[in-house]
Design a protein around this motif. Structure first.
Motif, PDB file in Angstrom:
ATOM      1  N   ILE A   1      92.742 -60.610 -17.793  1.00  0.00           N
ATOM      2  CA  ILE A   1      91.316 -60.730 -17.451  1.00  0.00           C
ATOM      3  C   ILE A   1      90.472 -60.638 -18.706  1.00  0.00           C
ATOM      4  O   ILE A   1      89.521 -61.397 -18.900  1.00  0.00           O
ATOM      5  N   TYR A   2      90.843 -59.717 -19.586  1.00  0.00           N
ATOM      6  CA  TYR A   2      90.108 -59.524 -20.833  1.00  0.00           C
ATOM      7  C   TYR A   2      90.102 -60.817 -21.673  1.00  0.00           C
ATOM      8  O   TYR A   2      89.072 -61.274 -22.140  1.00  0.00           O
ATOM      9  N   TYR A   3      91.273 -61.427 -21.828  1.00  0.00           N
ATOM     10  CA  TYR A   3      91.366 -62.646 -22.653  1.00  0.00           C
ATOM     11  C   TYR A   3      90.684 -63.831 -21.981  1.00  0.00           C
ATOM     12  O   TYR A   3      90.084 -64.668 -22.654  1.00  0.00           O
ATOM     13  N   LEU A   4      90.774 -63.896 -20.651  1.00  0.00           N
ATOM     14  CA  LEU A   4      90.147 -65.007 -19.933  1.00  0.00           C
ATOM     15  C   LEU A   4      88.627 -64.909 -19.971  1.00  0.00           C
ATOM     16  O   LEU A   4      87.936 -65.925 -19.904  1.00  0.00           O
ATOM     17  N   SER A   5      88.100 -63.705 -20.084  1.00  0.00           N
ATOM     18  CA  SER A   5      86.656 -63.509 -20.041  1.00  0.00           C
ATOM     19  C   SER A   5      85.999 -63.668 -21.403  1.00  0.00           C
ATOM     20  O   SER A   5      84.785 -63.585 -21.532  1.00  0.00           O
ATOM     21  N   ARG A   6      86.793 -63.901 -22.439  1.00  0.00           N
ATOM     22  CA  ARG A   6      86.224 -64.000 -23.792  1.00  0.00           C
ATOM     23  C   ARG A   6      85.729 -65.408 -24.117  1.00  0.00           C
ATOM     24  O   ARG A   6      86.226 -66.374 -23.567  1.00  0.00           O
TER      25      ARG A   6
ATOM     26  N   ILE B   1      99.937 -52.858 -14.798  1.00  0.00           N
ATOM     27  CA  ILE B   1      98.488 -52.899 -14.591  1.00  0.00           C
ATOM     28  C   ILE B   1      97.790 -53.339 -15.879  1.00  0.00           C
ATOM     29  O   ILE B   1      96.865 -54.145 -15.856  1.00  0.00           O
ATOM     30  N   TYR B   2      98.266 -52.819 -16.987  1.00  0.00           N
ATOM     31  CA  TYR B   2      97.661 -53.148 -18.281  1.00  0.00           C
ATOM     32  C   TYR B   2      97.718 -54.649 -18.557  1.00  0.00           C
ATOM     33  O   TYR B   2      96.752 -55.236 -19.030  1.00  0.00           O
ATOM     34  N   ARG B   3      98.860 -55.273 -18.246  1.00  0.00           N
ATOM     35  CA  ARG B   3      99.027 -56.710 -18.483  1.00  0.00           C
ATOM     36  C   ARG B   3      98.034 -57.535 -17.667  1.00  0.00           C
ATOM     37  O   ARG B   3      97.520 -58.542 -18.152  1.00  0.00           O
ATOM     38  N   GLU B   4      97.786 -57.079 -16.436  1.00  0.00           N
ATOM     39  CA  GLU B   4      96.804 -57.761 -15.586  1.00  0.00           C
ATOM     40  C   GLU B   4      95.406 -57.629 -16.192  1.00  0.00           C
ATOM     41  O   GLU B   4      94.659 -58.599 -16.275  1.00  0.00           O
TER      42      GLU B   4
ATOM     43  N   ALA C   1      95.906 -52.125 -31.902  1.00  0.00           N
ATOM     44  CA  ALA C   1      96.742 -53.257 -31.503  1.00  0.00           C
ATOM     45  C   ALA C   1      96.906 -53.270 -29.994  1.00  0.00           C
ATOM     46  O   ALA C   1      97.235 -52.255 -29.396  1.00  0.00           O
ATOM     47  N   ARG C   2      96.656 -54.422 -29.394  1.00  0.00           N
ATOM     48  CA  ARG C   2      96.721 -54.526 -27.933  1.00  0.00           C
ATOM     49  C   ARG C   2      98.110 -54.867 -27.415  1.00  0.00           C
ATOM     50  O   ARG C   2      98.392 -54.702 -26.241  1.00  0.00           O
TER      51      ARG C   2
END
Ligand SMILES: [Zn+2]
Length: 143
Positions: free
Chosen positions: A138-143, A131-134, A43-44
């Motif tokens: 990026i992770y969600y935007l790159s999908r 930092i994790y939230r940032e 879970a993220r």
């Protein structure tokens, strides 16, 4: 039990962290029912949970499998376990007397951690979370 960097983060390791945290920060909190801890799904956004099985009288703490990753500081895992132990202490998902109306009423978790000398874990968690939230954005935007 020693488990420094490089050790495998499995359920036995989680149990050793729970034992350590309970013994160090919650020595006055009696374990009045069986308490289990294990890794759950990856879970993220939800890092930990605590549930009480009233039929069996058992408490289960579940930690996200994401925390098996050695790059996540141990303090972050410890903070998550400590957070769930605060709930247990306050009578949520435990047979103990309920001390608050809601598990997160008015900053009761942070207050509990402060009183138990765990604020360094809270601060380490907050620092990591920023930092994790940032990274997550990026992770969600790159999908
Ligand atoms: Zn909580």
């Amino acid at each position: 039990m020693s488990n420094s960097k490089g050790g495998v983060r499995d359920n036995a390791w989680l149990l050793s962290r729970l034992d350590y945290l309970w013994g160090t920060y919650f020595p006055d909190v009696a374990q009045i029912n069986p308490v289990f801890i294990s890794f759950g799904r990856f879970a993220r956004l939800r890092f930990g949970s605590i549930k009480f099985n009233s039929k069996e009288g058992k408490t289960h703490i579940t930690i996200t499998s994401m925390f098996k990753d050695q790059r996540i500081p141990q303090e972050v895992v410890d903070h998550t376990i400590g957070h769930e132990l605060c709930h247990y202490t306050h009578g949520f998902s435990s047979p103990r007397r309920r001390l608050h109306k809601y598990p997160h009423s008015g900053g009761v978790i942070k207050k509990e951690m402060d009183e138990r000398g765990m604020l360094h874990l809270y601060m380490a968690y907050k620092k990591w979370l920023k930092i994790y939230r940032e990274d997550l954005k990026i992770y969600y935007l790159s999908r």
